[in-house]
Motif scaffolding. Sequence first.
Motif, PDB file in Angstrom:
ATOM      1  N   ILE A  50      23.267   6.606  29.621  1.00 21.65           N
ATOM      2  CA  ILE A  50      24.620   6.771  30.163  1.00 21.65           C
ATOM      3  C   ILE A  50      25.589   6.399  29.041  1.00 21.65           C
ATOM      4  N   PRO A  51      26.109   7.408  28.328  1.00 14.23           N
ATOM      5  CA  PRO A  51      27.012   7.112  27.207  1.00 14.23           C
ATOM      6  C   PRO A  51      28.443   6.863  27.689  1.00 14.23           C
ATOM      7  N   THR A  52      29.277   6.410  26.780  1.00 18.60           N
ATOM      8  CA  THR A  52      30.715   6.346  27.038  1.00 18.60           C
ATOM      9  C   THR A  52      31.376   7.399  26.162  1.00 18.60           C
ATOM     10  N   LYS A  53      32.615   7.744  26.487  1.00 14.74           N
ATOM     11  CA  LYS A  53      33.342   8.755  25.713  1.00 14.74           C
ATOM     12  C   LYS A  53      33.958   8.123  24.471  1.00 14.74           C
ATOM     13  N   PRO A  54      34.114   8.904  23.401  1.00 11.84           N
ATOM     14  CA  PRO A  54      34.757   8.376  22.188  1.00 11.84           C
ATOM     15  C   PRO A  54      36.127   7.782  22.520  1.00 11.84           C
ATOM     16  N   GLY A  55      36.414   6.621  21.960  1.00  8.78           N
ATOM     17  CA  GLY A  55      37.693   5.953  22.202  1.00  8.78           C
ATOM     18  C   GLY A  55      37.669   5.020  23.403  1.00  8.78           C
TER      19      GLY A  55
END
Length: 168
Positions: free
Chosen positions: A41-46
Amino acid sequence: MDTPLPETYPTQCCLPCEKELNLMLYLHQVVGPNANQKTTIPTKPGESLFGITAVNNWAIVDAPDFKAKVVGHAQGIHVMADQPSVGYYNSFNLAFVEGSFKGATLQVMGIFNPVGEWAIIGGTGELTMARGTIKYKILQESAGIESIRELNIRAFYTPPSALVVKGA
């Protein structure tokens, strides 16, 4: 009506005998090529890392060396659950694949930081009913891709042979 307590107590312990475990092992974590963990489960850039989740199959080795003998695996998950700083909640089975504890596991949980302590909250096989702690610290890092953590494992457990009821 309450039953009165006996005036004398048996001299033998009614509980199975425990053994103490003191081990120094090493966790080999690889993030880059040949990774032994994967973000699920990744996070979005920034965005903050809060919520990022990964599964791990970290090698547990017998020496503080990137090429040391694998004696087990730390198989589980880690989740960024700390908003103000970087602290992953970690839960894994330390599954032994070599040595006198081959086939046994320890269930481990806690926060994954550069230095810290995890709780051992159970075990199976030769390490049945384990409880204790693992103190850890980073010993080596290689360009942020690989790291070796020293694991100072201290626990109490009840070997299966102690669970056998004698005379039954």
